[in-house]
Design an enzyme around this catalytic site. Structure first.
Site, PDB file in Angstrom:
ATOM      1  N   ASP A 186       0.873  -1.160  -0.125  1.00 46.19           N
ATOM      2  CA  ASP A 186       0.085   0.022  -0.186  1.00 46.19           C
ATOM      3  C   ASP A 186       0.749   1.083  -0.141  1.00 46.19           C
ATOM      4  O   ASP A 186       1.491   1.428   0.961  1.00 46.19           O
ATOM      5  CB  ASP A 186      -0.857  -0.199   1.279  1.00 46.19           C
ATOM      6  CG  ASP A 186      -2.032   1.147   1.028  1.00 46.19           C
ATOM      7  OD1 ASP A 186      -1.747   2.187   0.641  1.00 46.19           O
ATOM      8  OD2 ASP A 186      -2.979   0.854   1.672  1.00 46.19           O
ATOM      9  N   ARG A 247     -13.205  -3.922  -6.482  1.00 43.73           N
ATOM     10  CA  ARG A 247     -13.822  -3.268  -7.423  1.00 43.73           C
ATOM     11  C   ARG A 247     -13.589  -4.094  -8.754  1.00 43.73           C
ATOM     12  O   ARG A 247     -12.481  -4.645  -8.823  1.00 43.73           O
ATOM     13  CB  ARG A 247     -13.640  -1.911  -7.783  1.00 43.73           C
ATOM     14  CG  ARG A 247     -14.424  -0.867  -7.003  1.00 43.73           C
ATOM     15  CD  ARG A 247     -15.776  -0.893  -7.471  1.00 43.73           C
ATOM     16  NE  ARG A 247     -16.700  -0.295  -6.520  1.00 43.73           N
ATOM     17  CZ  ARG A 247     -17.335  -0.440  -5.565  1.00 43.73           C
ATOM     18  NH1 ARG A 247     -17.167  -1.559  -5.031  1.00 43.73           N
ATOM     19  NH2 ARG A 247     -18.164   0.406  -5.049  1.00 43.73           N
ATOM     20  N   ASP A 271     -16.246 -11.023  -6.507  1.00 44.84           N
ATOM     21  CA  ASP A 271     -17.692 -10.602  -6.055  1.00 44.84           C
ATOM     22  C   ASP A 271     -17.778  -9.417  -6.908  1.00 44.84           C
ATOM     23  O   ASP A 271     -18.869  -8.931  -6.965  1.00 44.84           O
ATOM     24  CB  ASP A 271     -17.498 -10.257  -4.622  1.00 44.84           C
ATOM     25  CG  ASP A 271     -18.821  -9.860  -4.087  1.00 44.84           C
ATOM     26  OD1 ASP A 271     -19.941 -10.639  -4.288  1.00 44.84           O
ATOM     27  OD2 ASP A 271     -18.735  -8.959  -3.394  1.00 44.84           O
ATOM     28  N   GLU A 276     -21.183  -4.056 -14.322  1.00 47.03           N
ATOM     29  CA  GLU A 276     -22.258  -4.542 -13.403  1.00 47.03           C
ATOM     30  C   GLU A 276     -23.606  -3.876 -13.739  1.00 47.03           C
ATOM     31  O   GLU A 276     -23.383  -2.869 -14.027  1.00 47.03           O
ATOM     32  CB  GLU A 276     -22.020  -4.408 -11.673  1.00 47.03           C
ATOM     33  CG  GLU A 276     -20.731  -5.187 -11.460  1.00 47.03           C
ATOM     34  CD  GLU A 276     -20.369  -5.038  -9.936  1.00 47.03           C
ATOM     35  OE1 GLU A 276     -21.198  -4.540  -9.238  1.00 47.03           O
ATOM     36  OE2 GLU A 276     -19.247  -5.335  -9.512  1.00 47.03           O
ATOM     37  N   HIS A 294     -21.664  -9.317  -6.289  1.00 48.36           N
ATOM     38  CA  HIS A 294     -21.222  -7.927  -5.654  1.00 48.36           C
ATOM     39  C   HIS A 294     -22.346  -7.963  -4.267  1.00 48.36           C
ATOM     40  O   HIS A 294     -23.223  -7.270  -4.187  1.00 48.36           O
ATOM     41  CB  HIS A 294     -21.759  -6.805  -6.433  1.00 48.36           C
ATOM     42  CG  HIS A 294     -20.950  -5.483  -5.623  1.00 48.36           C
ATOM     43  ND1 HIS A 294     -20.756  -4.706  -6.510  1.00 48.36           N
ATOM     44  CD2 HIS A 294     -20.617  -5.107  -4.581  1.00 48.36           C
ATOM     45  CE1 HIS A 294     -19.992  -3.728  -5.734  1.00 48.36           C
ATOM     46  NE2 HIS A 294     -20.070  -3.878  -4.626  1.00 48.36           N
TER      47      HIS A 294
HETATM   48  C1  MLT Z   1     -19.305  -0.203  -1.550  1.00 49.91           C
HETATM   49  O1  MLT Z   1     -18.539   0.477  -2.075  1.00 49.91           O
HETATM   50  O2  MLT Z   1     -19.874   0.496  -0.603  1.00 49.91           O
HETATM   51  C2  MLT Z   1     -19.728  -1.530  -1.607  1.00 49.91           C
HETATM   52  O3  MLT Z   1     -19.204  -2.024  -2.863  1.00 49.91           O
HETATM   53  C3  MLT Z   1     -20.951  -1.916  -1.631  1.00 49.91           C
HETATM   54  C4  MLT Z   1     -22.052  -1.047  -2.467  1.00 49.91           C
HETATM   55  O4  MLT Z   1     -21.545  -0.927  -3.703  1.00 49.91           O
HETATM   56  O5  MLT Z   1     -23.276  -1.091  -2.255  1.00 49.91           O
END
Ligand code: MLT
Length: 329
Positions: A186, A247, A271, A276, A294
């Site tokens: 990181d 992501r 996920d 999407e 997701h």
């Molecule tokens: C987020 O970024 O909060 C998560 O991926 C969940 C969502 O998109 O609702």
């Protein structure tokens, strides 16, 4: 009563009742808070981009999750917008720069679902290492495949955490009791800060070369898009498992499928997807991939928190009060 614009505002607006367009499913607790503040809560989910542009015209607030693209066109159509509230963390679906230019405040709920995301990551790691979904599906289909689905222990493995932010740290805490070595890349975290979390900070290439399991925990930005593509996947150990709950697009799906085909990876749990909703991906339908739609934030607890936190932020913005989780104030 008037609704002055919040701190990023450049336009003025006043009226008796603010219309809050809720374009994705929001927990009832959040909707109740918005109504209790006296707003007209207009829930319209599943809008096409054209329908969204029509619906946002005249609304003072827009509340979304990750599926709604709030681009410059939507912001232009939202001629009365004071605030865009993202019920969750990621802001890659919001053009924050365009919002700022228009004086529209953008806020999110940055702590609402981090525990759920971390728990989902650990669930996917274990499911992938032990082929739980594949073995379940075989049995559900009437096949006893005890010899097919031998797995890998987590014990004494090296877990590479790419991104040691809120979720990355929670994953580290949760997986540490499995008696693993934790390493992380990181660029924003010092070696000292990593050590305090019992994590050894390393360079990205070293993480790829040493990790038995790699888990991604960073936002999608121009810098991180395609980070795990063909070139970097080739540096991973041939049995390495990769988990992406961060992501879509950070892991290149086509390159990952090709790496699996070439025996250059052990398996992938994913996920989140480049596009999407995703019903097609080179990763779908493979025995070495565990895929979920997701679901990282899809728990009752996280959704309640996200709904409540974003409703609180939107109410503050509409009241002209400081908004703690504003990202462009
Ligand atoms: C987020 O970024 O909060 C998560 O991926 C969940 C969502 O998109 O609702």
């Amino acid at each position: 009563m008037t609704w002055p614009r919040a701190s990023a505002a450049s336009q003025t607006w006043s009226g008796d009742v603010a219309r809050v367009l809720v374009a994705e499913t929001l927990a009832d607790a959040g909707l109740d808070l918005l109504r209790a503040a006296g707003h007209d809560v207009d829930v319209r989910t599943g809008l096409s981009p054209d329908e969204l542009r029509d619906a946002v015209a005249g609304a003072q607030a827009l509340v979304i999750r990750s599926a709604t693209q709030v681009n410059a066109d939507v912001l232009a159509a939202g001629d009365s917008l004071v605030v865009v509230g993202r019920a969750g963390v990621g802001l890659d679906n919001v053009d924050v720069a365009a919002a700022t230019e228009r004086g529209v405040l953008v806020c999110n709920a940055p702590y609402s679902n981090v525990v759920s995301a971390a728990e989902m990551t650990v669930a996917l790691m274990l499911a992938l290492a032990r082929h739980v979904p594949q073995a379940h599906q075989a049995l559900a289909d009437g096949r006893w495949e005890r010899n097919r689905w031998g797995g890998m222990e987590i014990y004494r493995k090296t877990i590479g955490i790419v991104g040691l932010g809120r979720v990355g740290r929670l994953v580290a805490q949760r997986i540490a009791p499995f008696d693993v070595a934790l390493i992380s890349y990181d660029p924003y975290v010092s070696a000292e800060s990593g050590r305090a979390a019992d994590v050894e900070m390393v360079e990205f290439d070293e993480l790829l070369e040493r990790s038995d399991i790699i888990t991604l925990h960073m936002p999608r930005t121009p810098e991180t898009a395609g980070l795990l593509g063909a070139e970097n996947l080739a540096k991973c150990r041939s049995h390495a498992l990769i988990v992406n709950t961060a992501r879509g697009g950070i892991l290149d799906e086509a390159a990952a499928a090709a790496a699996l085909d070439g025996g250059r990876l052990g398996g992938i749990a994913v996920d989140v997807y480049e596009t999407e909703p995703a019903t097609e991906s080179p990763l779908f339908g493979r025995p070495d991939v565990v895929a979920t739609p997701h679901l990282g934030a899809s728990t009752a607890e996280a959704q309640d928190r996200a709904g409540i936190q974003i409703a609180e932020q939107v109410n503050l913005a509409l009241a002209g009060d400081p908004v703690p989780y504003a990202v462009n104030a």
